[in-house]
Design a protein around this motif. Structure first.
Motif, mmCIF file in Angstrom:
data_model
loop_
_atom_site.group_PDB
_atom_site.id
_atom_site.type_symbol
_atom_site.label_atom_id
_atom_site.label_comp_id
_atom_site.label_asym_id
_atom_site.label_seq_id
_atom_site.Cartn_x
_atom_site.Cartn_y
_atom_site.Cartn_z
ATOM 1 N N GLN A 120 16.152 1.367 5.570
ATOM 2 C CA GLN A 120 16.335 2.766 5.962
ATOM 3 C C GLN A 120 17.132 3.554 4.924
ATOM 4 O OE1 GLN A 120 14.788 3.959 8.760
ATOM 5 N NE2 GLN A 120 13.919 1.884 8.798
ATOM 6 N N THR A 121 17.479 2.919 3.816
ATOM 7 C CA THR A 121 18.307 3.558 2.799
ATOM 8 C C THR A 121 17.443 4.289 1.771
ATOM 9 O OG1 THR A 121 19.928 1.782 3.041
ATOM 10 C CG2 THR A 121 20.111 3.174 1.084
ATOM 11 N N ASP A 122 17.706 5.584 1.603
ATOM 12 C CA ASP A 122 16.998 6.382 0.590
ATOM 13 C C ASP A 122 15.485 6.215 0.692
ATOM 14 O OD1 ASP A 122 19.439 7.267 -0.435
ATOM 15 O OD2 ASP A 122 19.601 5.543 -1.772
ATOM 16 N N ARG A 123 14.969 6.331 1.883
ATOM 17 C CA ARG A 123 13.533 6.144 2.077
ATOM 18 C C ARG A 123 12.732 7.268 1.422
ATOM 19 N NH1 ARG A 123 11.649 2.525 5.606
ATOM 20 N NH2 ARG A 123 9.874 3.772 6.292
ATOM 21 N N LYS A 124 11.593 6.893 0.867
ATOM 22 C CA LYS A 124 10.703 7.880 0.267
ATOM 23 C C LYS A 124 9.267 7.376 0.373
ATOM 24 C CE LYS A 124 11.334 5.967 -4.398
ATOM 25 N NZ LYS A 124 11.752 6.275 -5.780
ATOM 26 N N LEU A 125 8.345 8.316 0.365
ATOM 27 C CA LEU A 125 6.927 7.985 0.416
ATOM 28 C C LEU A 125 6.433 7.727 -0.997
ATOM 29 C CD1 LEU A 125 4.377 7.837 2.255
ATOM 30 C CD2 LEU A 125 3.963 10.232 1.631
ATOM 31 N N VAL A 126 5.860 6.536 -1.221
ATOM 32 C CA VAL A 126 5.343 6.195 -2.546
ATOM 33 C C VAL A 126 3.826 6.038 -2.455
ATOM 34 C CG1 VAL A 126 7.488 5.051 -3.212
ATOM 35 C CG2 VAL A 126 5.625 3.695 -2.232
ATOM 36 N N PRO A 127 3.113 6.336 -3.537
ATOM 37 C CA PRO A 127 1.653 6.165 -3.529
ATOM 38 C C PRO A 127 1.289 4.698 -3.315
ATOM 39 C CG PRO A 127 2.374 7.461 -5.429
ATOM 40 C CD PRO A 127 3.602 6.873 -4.813
ATOM 41 N N SER A 128 0.117 4.466 -2.737
ATOM 42 C CA SER A 128 -0.310 3.098 -2.461
ATOM 43 C C SER A 128 -1.778 2.920 -2.823
ATOM 44 C CB SER A 128 -0.102 2.758 -0.977
ATOM 45 O OG SER A 128 -0.950 3.543 -0.158
ATOM 46 N N VAL A 129 -2.163 1.660 -2.961
ATOM 47 C CA VAL A 129 -3.564 1.276 -3.099
ATOM 48 C C VAL A 129 -3.853 0.220 -2.044
ATOM 49 C CG1 VAL A 129 -3.642 1.746 -5.582
ATOM 50 C CG2 VAL A 129 -3.075 -0.561 -4.777
ATOM 51 N N ARG A 130 -5.094 0.159 -1.636
ATOM 52 C CA ARG A 130 -5.488 -0.912 -0.735
ATOM 53 C C ARG A 130 -5.857 -2.123 -1.601
ATOM 54 N NH1 ARG A 130 -10.328 -1.108 3.885
ATOM 55 N NH2 ARG A 130 -9.458 -2.931 5.011
ATOM 56 N N LEU A 131 -5.038 -3.155 -1.550
ATOM 57 C CA LEU A 131 -5.258 -4.311 -2.417
ATOM 58 C C LEU A 131 -6.622 -4.940 -2.152
ATOM 59 C CD1 LEU A 131 -4.166 -6.246 -4.575
ATOM 60 C CD2 LEU A 131 -3.182 -7.614 -2.726
ATOM 61 N N ARG A 132 -7.057 -4.957 -0.916
ATOM 62 C CA ARG A 132 -8.351 -5.538 -0.580
ATOM 63 C C ARG A 132 -9.464 -4.948 -1.440
ATOM 64 N NH1 ARG A 132 -12.624 -4.149 2.628
ATOM 65 N NH2 ARG A 132 -13.781 -5.874 3.615
ATOM 66 N N ASP A 133 -9.426 -3.644 -1.681
ATOM 67 C CA ASP A 133 -10.461 -3.000 -2.491
ATOM 68 C C ASP A 133 -10.461 -3.541 -3.913
ATOM 69 O OD1 ASP A 133 -11.104 -1.503 -0.280
ATOM 70 O OD2 ASP A 133 -9.958 0.264 -0.920
ATOM 71 N N TYR A 134 -9.272 -3.742 -4.468
ATOM 72 C CA TYR A 134 -9.172 -4.269 -5.832
ATOM 73 C C TYR A 134 -9.673 -5.705 -5.904
ATOM 74 C CZ TYR A 134 -6.664 -0.308 -7.831
ATOM 75 O OH TYR A 134 -6.338 0.935 -8.315
ATOM 76 N N LEU A 135 -9.349 -6.502 -4.891
ATOM 77 C CA LEU A 135 -9.789 -7.895 -4.883
ATOM 78 C C LEU A 135 -11.308 -7.995 -4.830
ATOM 79 C CD1 LEU A 135 -7.232 -9.560 -2.422
ATOM 80 C CD2 LEU A 135 -7.109 -9.423 -4.912
ATOM 81 N N LEU A 136 -11.916 -7.143 -4.023
ATOM 82 C CA LEU A 136 -13.365 -7.221 -3.850
ATOM 83 C C LEU A 136 -14.133 -6.743 -5.078
ATOM 84 C CD1 LEU A 136 -13.728 -6.093 -0.119
ATOM 85 C CD2 LEU A 136 -14.026 -8.394 -1.074
ATOM 86 N N ARG A 137 -13.478 -6.046 -5.985
ATOM 87 C CA ARG A 137 -14.147 -5.617 -7.215
ATOM 88 C C ARG A 137 -14.295 -6.750 -8.222
ATOM 89 N NH1 ARG A 137 -10.395 -0.262 -8.006
ATOM 90 N NH2 ARG A 137 -11.048 0.839 -6.092
ATOM 91 N N GLU A 138 -13.561 -7.827 -8.012
ATOM 92 C CA GLU A 138 -13.549 -8.951 -8.953
ATOM 93 C C GLU A 138 -14.457 -10.069 -8.452
ATOM 94 O OE1 GLU A 138 -11.866 -8.729 -11.774
ATOM 95 O OE2 GLU A 138 -10.843 -6.854 -11.255
ATOM 96 N N THR A 139 -15.049 -10.798 -9.386
ATOM 97 C CA THR A 139 -15.827 -11.983 -9.014
ATOM 98 C C THR A 139 -14.951 -13.227 -8.952
ATOM 99 O OG1 THR A 139 -16.396 -12.374 -11.343
ATOM 100 C CG2 THR A 139 -17.918 -11.038 -10.031
ATOM 101 N N ARG A 140 -13.806 -13.188 -9.628
ATOM 102 C CA ARG A 140 -12.885 -14.328 -9.624
ATOM 103 C C ARG A 140 -11.494 -13.821 -10.001
ATOM 104 N NH1 ARG A 140 -13.063 -20.105 -10.854
ATOM 105 N NH2 ARG A 140 -11.112 -20.759 -11.828
ATOM 106 N N ILE A 141 -10.490 -14.276 -9.274
ATOM 107 C CA ILE A 141 -9.098 -13.991 -9.624
ATOM 108 C C ILE A 141 -8.398 -15.331 -9.754
ATOM 109 C CG2 ILE A 141 -6.933 -12.956 -8.842
ATOM 110 C CD1 ILE A 141 -8.631 -10.876 -7.377
#
Length: 268
Positions: free
Chosen positions: A157-178
């Protein structure tokens, strides 16, 4: 005799390796520095700007001495996703040990990300895609609060702020292998892994730093169920030690967490 063997085993182990000796030197040089003060640290051929010296010492131990992120690369050009990159210690390790890897680094804190990118330039580490956003379950942003020297948390709860986000699932599905997915995202791991559970089949190795925060449910079982359902074998360890744990409920006297675990998941 057994007492002295026990007492000096860890020091002897560190002295036997170059990285271990560097860690001891770092501890002597920076271990007593005031907390939460930026400092320039030199170790081996690397030069890092860090926001907290003691946190960096522990990072160096886990990454370079204990090699938490070491994996067997079966591809010429392994793909590495580093979620929660911090100031770049992990990137330095990955680039040193997997020089032809394609590395994607996610760092939610814009100030830490700026330090990260400066450290990469300072150490001539190239070919890293840095995304200054939090990994999350959607791309609508997430509220983070500052916490200890090397972390921010969705629960703070200290110095809370809204930060941009990405949906990691979308990035994972773009790859054929990680080949390696590293996740140190300070409490967001349960939600993110649950959201990604249908996108982990092509992930070969996974490191998760699991956190349980006071006054919030402990969700370790949910994380482990995702890993089991995704076909991973796993190993769990913790750097904390608590005497009388049934009455000593705090993690290293921490005012926000009561559990932190390192989870290593892999495929046979």
């Amino acid at each position: 005799m057994w007492f002295f063997k026990f007492l000096f085993t860890e020091t002897a182990r560190l002295l036997r390796s170059v990285e271990g000796r560097r860690l001891l030197w770092l501890a002597l040089q920076y271990g007593d520095r005031p907390r939460n003060q930026s400092v320039d640290v030199s170790v081996g051929s690397y030069r890092f700007r860090v926001p907290d010296a003691l946190s960096f010492v522990w990072q160096y131990r886990e990454i370079f001495v204990d090699e938490f992120y070491k994996f067997t690369a079966t591809n010429t050009n392994p793909v590495i996703f580093d979620c929660g990159t911090n100031v770049g210690t992990s990137i330095a390790y990955f680039r040193e040990h997997y020089p032809t890897a394609r590395i994607v680094a996610f760092e939610a804190d814009e100030h830490i990300s700026a330090t990260l990118q400066n450290n990469l330039r300072q150490n001539q580490i190239s070919g890293v895609e840095v995304i200054t956003k939090a990994v999350w379950t959607n791309d609508k942003g997430i509220w983070f609060g500052s916490d200890q020297a090397d972390s921010a948390s969705i629960f703070s709860q200290t110095d809370r702020k809204l930060v941009p986000s990405v949906r990691l699932r979308d990035y994972l599905l773009r790859e054929t292998r990680i080949d390696m997915l590293k996740m140190d995202i300070e409490g967001a791991e349960t939600a993110v892994l649950t959201d990604c559970q249908d996108a982990l089949a092509h992930v070969q190795n996974l490191f998760v730093e699991f956190h349980a925060y006071l006054d919030h449910p402990q969700t370790l079982a949910e994380v482990m169920k995702v890993l089991e359902n995704s076909g991973f074998r796993y190993y769990i360890n913790t750097s904390q030690y608590r005497p009388a744990p049934l009455v000593n409920h705090r993690y290293k006297g921490n005012d926000s967490m009561d559990l932190q675990l390192n989870i290593f998941a892999y495929r046979n």
